[in-house]
Design an enzyme around this catalytic site. Sequence first.
Site, short mmCIF file in Angstrom:
data_model
loop_
_atom_site.label_atom_id
_atom_site.label_comp_id
_atom_site.label_asym_id
_atom_site.label_seq_id
_atom_site.Cartn_x
_atom_site.Cartn_y
_atom_site.Cartn_z
N CYS A 97 0.86 -1.19 0.00
CA CYS A 97 0.00 0.00 0.00
C CYS A 97 0.90 1.23 0.00
CB CYS A 97 -1.00 -0.02 1.15
SG CYS A 97 -0.28 0.06 2.81
N CYS A 136 -1.67 1.06 7.38
CA CYS A 136 -3.12 0.82 7.49
C CYS A 136 -3.54 -0.45 6.76
CB CYS A 136 -3.90 2.02 6.95
SG CYS A 136 -3.64 3.54 7.87
N SER A 158 -1.97 -2.55 4.08
CA SER A 158 -1.18 -3.76 3.80
C SER A 158 -0.78 -4.54 5.06
CB SER A 158 0.04 -3.45 2.91
OG SER A 158 0.92 -2.54 3.50
N ASP A 198 -8.18 3.93 0.76
CA ASP A 198 -7.26 4.38 1.80
C ASP A 198 -8.07 4.91 2.99
OD1 ASP A 198 -5.42 5.65 3.37
OD2 ASP A 198 -4.44 6.71 1.72
P1 4NP Z 1 -1.87 2.90 4.01
O1 4NP Z 1 -2.55 4.26 4.53
O2 4NP Z 1 -1.29 3.19 2.65
O3 4NP Z 1 -3.03 1.95 3.93
O4 4NP Z 1 -0.84 2.51 5.03
C1 4NP Z 1 -1.86 5.47 4.63
C2 4NP Z 1 -0.97 5.69 5.65
C3 4NP Z 1 -0.32 6.90 5.75
C4 4NP Z 1 -0.57 7.90 4.84
C5 4NP Z 1 -1.46 7.67 3.80
C6 4NP Z 1 -2.10 6.45 3.70
N1 4NP Z 1 0.07 9.15 4.96
O5 4NP Z 1 -0.23 10.05 4.16
O6 4NP Z 1 0.92 9.31 5.85
#
Ligand code: 4NP
Length: 160
Positions: free
Chosen positions: A10, A15, A17, A127
């Site tokens: 991800c 979150c 993955s 997301d």
């Molecule tokens: P993930 O979610 O890709 O499912 O781990 C996110 C975690 C952090 C951020 C964006 C999406 N961020 O912008 O920090």
Amino acid sequence: MNQTSVLFLCLGNICRSPLAEGVFRAEVTRRGLAGEVRVDSAGTGAWHVGEPPDPRSVAVARDNGVDISQQSARRLVVEDFERFDWIVAMDGDNLRTARERQPKGAHARLVPFMDYVPNAPGRDVPDPYYGGQQGFAHVYALLAAGAGPLLDAVIAARGA
Ligand code: 4NP
């Protein structure tokens, strides 16, 4: 039997993955395949490297009997395209980024997770980072729905 390996991908690796890794590993274990399928996760971005999963992912996993609290975020590295048989992207952005970084003739099979969710409501595991716990419950439901079909495909593709 041949070992096979799956990397979930991800953006942040905090979150979606890590939850995918935990849910899929639980399915692998449930089917008695723990010694045969290696499971890991990574992010395309480096912002959260070394951090544990988001507490909201830890909570929804725990509510469903899966412990992901010991995982640690890492970034996708070029070696992953050789070390893993499958790289499973959570959304279209992750897939595009992985394609851009994929060396020519790379070994790993790069696929979108939603290809394995029956009656998928879209092309992306959304997301959930900027939303509430409800978004994490939705992500969990998608991951739980696709884990079995993905494992079927992984086992079917494994060299005999
Ligand atoms: P993930 O979610 O890709 O499912 O781990 C996110 C975690 C952090 C951020 C964006 C999406 N961020 O912008 O920090």
